[in-house]
Design an enzyme around this catalytic site. Sequence first.
Site, mmCIF file in Angstrom:
data_model
loop_
_atom_site.group_PDB
_atom_site.id
_atom_site.type_symbol
_atom_site.label_atom_id
_atom_site.label_comp_id
_atom_site.label_asym_id
_atom_site.label_seq_id
_atom_site.Cartn_x
_atom_site.Cartn_y
_atom_site.Cartn_z
ATOM 1 N N GLY A 1 0.805 -1.216 0.000
ATOM 2 C CA GLY A 1 0.000 0.000 0.000
ATOM 3 C C GLY A 1 0.833 1.260 0.000
ATOM 4 N N GLU B 1 4.076 6.312 -7.793
ATOM 5 C CA GLU B 1 4.264 6.097 -9.238
ATOM 6 C C GLU B 1 4.949 4.775 -9.550
ATOM 7 O OE1 GLU B 1 3.252 8.019 -11.795
ATOM 8 O OE2 GLU B 1 2.247 9.360 -10.392
ATOM 9 N N GLY B 2 5.843 4.339 -8.655
ATOM 10 C CA GLY B 2 6.528 3.055 -8.883
ATOM 11 C C GLY B 2 5.509 1.914 -8.941
ATOM 12 N N HIS B 3 4.557 1.909 -7.986
ATOM 13 C CA HIS B 3 3.503 0.877 -7.995
ATOM 14 C C HIS B 3 2.637 1.008 -9.251
ATOM 15 C CE1 HIS B 3 4.078 1.277 -3.474
ATOM 16 N NE2 HIS B 3 4.272 -0.009 -3.675
ATOM 17 N N ARG C 1 8.692 4.801 1.772
ATOM 18 C CA ARG C 1 9.431 5.331 2.937
ATOM 19 C C ARG C 1 9.967 6.745 2.700
ATOM 20 N NH1 ARG C 1 10.768 -0.398 3.807
ATOM 21 N NH2 ARG C 1 9.918 -0.981 5.847
#
Length: 283
Positions: free
Chosen positions: A31, A35-37, A187
């Site tokens: 969750g 943008e990476g996800h 993170r």
Amino acid sequence: MKVIAAIDEMTRFSQKLRCDGRTIAFVPTMGFLHEGHLALMTEGKNKADHLVVSIFVNPAQFGPSEDLSTYPRALDQDLEKCRDIGATAVFTPSADDMYPNGHETYVVLEKLPFHLCGLSRPVFFKGVATVVTKLFNIVRPHAALFGEKDFQQLAVIRRLVEDLCFDIEIVGVPIVREPDGLAMSSRNKYLTPKQRPHALLLHRSLTAAQKMVATGESDAGKIVALAREVLTSCADIRLDYVSICDPASLDEIAVVEGAALMAIAVWLGKTRLIDNQMLVPVP
Ligand code: PAF
């Protein structure tokens, strides 16, 4: 878009898609989607008829002193993003369902975890391998997508899929960076405005290393020394590791002549950041 919390419902849903001859691409996440996800999800949509995303902050991959309780969560916004991208279903199991009383089976790899992040996060890959195995059994995807930012995680998952005979295509998706070069990570949210510019030193040290290699340097010791110098130019950065290794075995290498991965992990205050890049020698 269906939001499914129960394990048996998720399995029935996937089974029905499979019986109807449809293919499933799966993006497991914890969750706080960025943008990476979204790049993983977009690639997943290109790969299969249906995209299933899981959102589960997996307690088994956090050590006792790590950030499980404070790990950023934003379920409503995450569901919105999954809906916008066109996911068919989002699986949101509870920790009690994934690890009920009496749970005692874990998936442990014998070599890959004893490198890079596994050295300072001893339970991490056991937790990742276990939850990904469980998620694969529940979601039953044809393909699953993982970011190359967590390079060691991707290597662990490729290994377990081969070793445990999962009929799942594992797709690695390149790192997505902020415009200034910082690799996207949930993170990054922990970084204070003062720390944020220091975080750029990870990418800067990788770029400096690649430049050195491109001008003919092949001594891994010297390349690592330069990267360490760039990183420690900031007093707030504490190094975990700077490594040049074989991208398959993750064993350290002394001479950069073929495929070589440079991987970095540092602490910036309480935030642990990782990044990596393949080093490409002069032809
Ligand atoms: O990369 C992550 O977000 C997690 O490690 C994963 C693969 C979803 C397993 O919990």
